[in-house]
Design a protein around this motif. Structure first.
Motif, PDB file in Angstrom:
ATOM      1  N   MET A   1       0.850  -1.199   0.000  1.00 47.35           N
ATOM      2  CA  MET A   1       0.000   0.000   0.000  1.00 47.35           C
ATOM      3  C   MET A   1       0.884   1.246   0.000  1.00 47.35           C
ATOM      4  O   MET A   1       1.798   1.383   0.807  1.00 47.35           O
ATOM      5  N   ILE A   2       0.601   2.147  -0.913  1.00 47.65           N
ATOM      6  CA  ILE A   2       1.299   3.434  -0.963  1.00 47.65           C
ATOM      7  C   ILE A   2       0.325   4.508  -0.501  1.00 47.65           C
ATOM      8  O   ILE A   2      -0.819   4.572  -0.973  1.00 47.65           O
ATOM      9  N   ARG A   3       0.780   5.352   0.407  1.00 41.79           N
ATOM     10  CA  ARG A   3      -0.051   6.447   0.917  1.00 41.79           C
ATOM     11  C   ARG A   3       0.633   7.785   0.659  1.00 41.79           C
ATOM     12  O   ARG A   3       1.851   7.908   0.826  1.00 41.79           O
TER      13      ARG A   3
ATOM     14  N   ALA B   1      -3.019   3.738  -2.548  1.00 37.85           N
ATOM     15  CA  ALA B   1      -2.881   3.022  -3.816  1.00 37.85           C
ATOM     16  C   ALA B   1      -2.355   1.609  -3.595  1.00 37.85           C
ATOM     17  O   ALA B   1      -1.365   1.412  -2.878  1.00 37.85           O
ATOM     18  N   GLN B   2      -3.020   0.668  -4.231  1.00 33.21           N
ATOM     19  CA  GLN B   2      -2.648  -0.747  -4.144  1.00 33.21           C
ATOM     20  C   GLN B   2      -2.350  -1.252  -5.557  1.00 33.21           C
ATOM     21  O   GLN B   2      -3.157  -1.036  -6.475  1.00 33.21           O
ATOM     22  N   PRO B   3      -1.207  -1.920  -5.791  1.00 28.44           N
ATOM     23  CA  PRO B   3      -0.894  -2.425  -7.136  1.00 28.44           C
ATOM     24  C   PRO B   3      -1.963  -3.401  -7.624  1.00 28.44           C
ATOM     25  O   PRO B   3      -2.548  -4.150  -6.841  1.00 28.44           O
ATOM     26  N   ASN B   4      -2.223  -3.351  -8.936  1.00 28.08           N
ATOM     27  CA  ASN B   4      -3.110  -4.330  -9.555  1.00 28.08           C
ATOM     28  C   ASN B   4      -2.421  -4.977 -10.758  1.00 28.08           C
ATOM     29  O   ASN B   4      -1.319  -4.577 -11.145  1.00 28.08           O
ATOM     30  N   GLN B   5      -3.071  -5.967 -11.352  1.00 29.22           N
ATOM     31  CA  GLN B   5      -2.490  -6.694 -12.485  1.00 29.22           C
ATOM     32  C   GLN B   5      -3.081  -6.250 -13.824  1.00 29.22           C
ATOM     33  O   GLN B   5      -2.838  -6.871 -14.851  1.00 29.22           O
ATOM     34  N   GLN B   6      -3.828  -5.142 -13.823  1.00 26.24           N
ATOM     35  CA  GLN B   6      -4.520  -4.711 -15.033  1.00 26.24           C
ATOM     36  C   GLN B   6      -3.698  -3.778 -15.910  1.00 26.24           C
ATOM     37  O   GLN B   6      -4.034  -3.548 -17.072  1.00 26.24           O
ATOM     38  N   GLY B   7      -2.651  -3.187 -15.351  1.00 27.97           N
ATOM     39  CA  GLY B   7      -1.842  -2.255 -16.120  1.00 27.97           C
ATOM     40  C   GLY B   7      -2.510  -0.920 -16.376  1.00 27.97           C
ATOM     41  O   GLY B   7      -2.153  -0.195 -17.312  1.00 27.97           O
ATOM     42  N   VAL B   8      -3.479  -0.551 -15.527  1.00 30.40           N
ATOM     43  CA  VAL B   8      -4.168   0.737 -15.635  1.00 30.40           C
ATOM     44  C   VAL B   8      -4.355   1.313 -14.232  1.00 30.40           C
ATOM     45  O   VAL B   8      -4.153   0.620 -13.228  1.00 30.40           O
TER      46      VAL B   8
ATOM     47  N   SER C   1       3.425  -0.267 -13.283  1.00 31.53           N
ATOM     48  CA  SER C   1       2.391  -1.165 -12.782  1.00 31.53           C
ATOM     49  C   SER C   1       1.087  -0.399 -12.648  1.00 31.53           C
ATOM     50  O   SER C   1       1.079   0.820 -12.416  1.00 31.53           O
ATOM     51  N   GLY C   2      -0.022  -1.118 -12.800  1.00 34.31           N
ATOM     52  CA  GLY C   2      -1.311  -0.513 -12.534  1.00 34.31           C
ATOM     53  C   GLY C   2      -1.564  -0.405 -11.041  1.00 34.31           C
ATOM     54  O   GLY C   2      -0.924  -1.075 -10.226  1.00 34.31           O
TER      55      GLY C   2
END
Length: 350
Positions: free
Chosen positions: A1-3, A37-44, A87-88
């Motif tokens: 998690m990024i804050r 913000a939490q990384p996802n695998q969608q690339g958006v 990364s998304g």
């Protein structure tokens, strides 16, 4: 998690001055916008602006940026510097800052968004760099009529002098512990009031310089107002007068803040200067609607020492300087005049 987070800002002295390359005194306050913000695998980037009820999806590198899309312009100007997300992310945005109210919610969003990107890309960047990038993303990218005050005060924090011409900034000791922030209940008119004020002020200065090439606005004195009145049109003269008067007011305030004194005499001087500043914002630039004037009058009747509209004006917020023992009565009086809210605020340094 990024804050990441960024504060709102208020302008104490120098509204409608930074786009003329004249100094301003502004401060960050304890109202924030927060990004998680939490990384996802969608690339958006999946954005959830919780308070506005808006969800949107944007590419990591937008191919087209629509006017006013500050998130996409931020991605674009950072990409030019090889700062690009790989990364998304699922991004939640929550704000304590009123929108379209003169306390720079859009600039705070951009600063917070840049801070998120800097963390995500492991980029080293000073607060000063972040301030300059934010200004580029919001103002220069779209060729809009704003200065650097918002971005510098938000990214750097504290009560500070900002000189747009040289981009010099200096933090002052904060003597204000008794501020109230009021939302008038009216939306502000940023580009309308700001665009017109900038256009007419610049035209007035250009006309004065055409007749007297040695004239420099930053060196203007009070007698210049009378001397140049015959050569300026009735339309342009009020903006010329306001530019000089507000510049002289701000210079006097700078001198007081630099002395670092905190006493009754200092407070009374600053209150008087703020009242004069508001006078020219209202009567010359005409950025204070009638409802806001009524609210300001009632605040002063209830014990306020000084009031001033925030930002470009035309609605939105204003601040009140008042002793804490008068806050309760002032709050009642202003709320009775249809204000959306009124609450104590503190100047912060982060």
């Amino acid at each position: 998690m990024i804050r990441a987070k960024a504060p709102a800002r208020i302008c104490l002295f120098g509204d409608h001055q930074d786009y003329l390359n004249l100094p301003v005194i502004a401060a960050s306050i304890d109202r924030y916008i927060f990004i998680e913000a939490q990384p996802n695998q969608q690339g958006v980037l999946n954005l959830n602006l919780i308070d506005l009820g808006i969800k949107r999806q944007i590419a990591l590198l937008p191919t087209q940026v629509e006017k006013g899309d500050y998130l996409c312009s931020t991605l674009s100007i950072l990409h030019k510097r090889q700062i690009t997300l790989t990364s998304g992310y699922d991004i939640h945005i929550h704000s304590e800052i009123p929108v379209n109210a003169g306390v720079s919610s859009s600039s705070a969003l951009i600063v917070a968004f840049i801070r998120f990107i800097v963390q995500a890309t492991e980029t080293e960047a000073s607060n000063l760099q972040i301030a300059n990038w934010a200004h580029e993303a919001e103002v220069e990218f779209f060729n809009e009529p704003g200065g650097i005050m918002d971005h510098y005060s938000i990214a750097l924090g504290g009560l500070r002098l900002i000189e747009p011409k040289t981009r010099f900034t200096e933090e002052f000791l904060n003597p204000h512990n008794d501020l109230l922030l009021v939302h008038s209940g009216l939306p502000k008119s940023t580009l309308g009031v700001l665009g017109k004020a900038k256009q007419y002020a610049l035209e007035a200065v250009a006309e004065a310089t055409k007749h007297h090439p040695e004239f420099r606005l930053e060196d203007a004195v009070k007698s210049d107002i009378k001397n140049f009145k015959p050569i300026l049109s009735k339309l342009l003269f009020p903006y010329f007068e306001a530019a000089i008067e507000n510049h002289l007011i701000t210079k006097e305030a700078i001198s007081i803040y630099k002395n670092r004194a905190k006493n009754d005499t200092t407070s009374k001087k600053l209150e008087g200067l703020m009242e004069r500043h508001q006078h020219y914002l209202d009567t010359a630039i005409k950025n204070t609607p009638e409802l806001m004037r009524i609210q300001m009058k009632e605040a002063k009747n209830a014990g306020a020492k000084a009031v001033k509209v925030m930002g470009s004006g035309g609605g939105g917020c204003f601040i009140i300087l008042a002793q804490k023992e008068n806050h309760e009565e002032i709050i009642r009086a202003v709320l009775a005049q249809k204000a959306k809210f009124i609450e104590p605020i503190q100047i912060t340094n982060h």
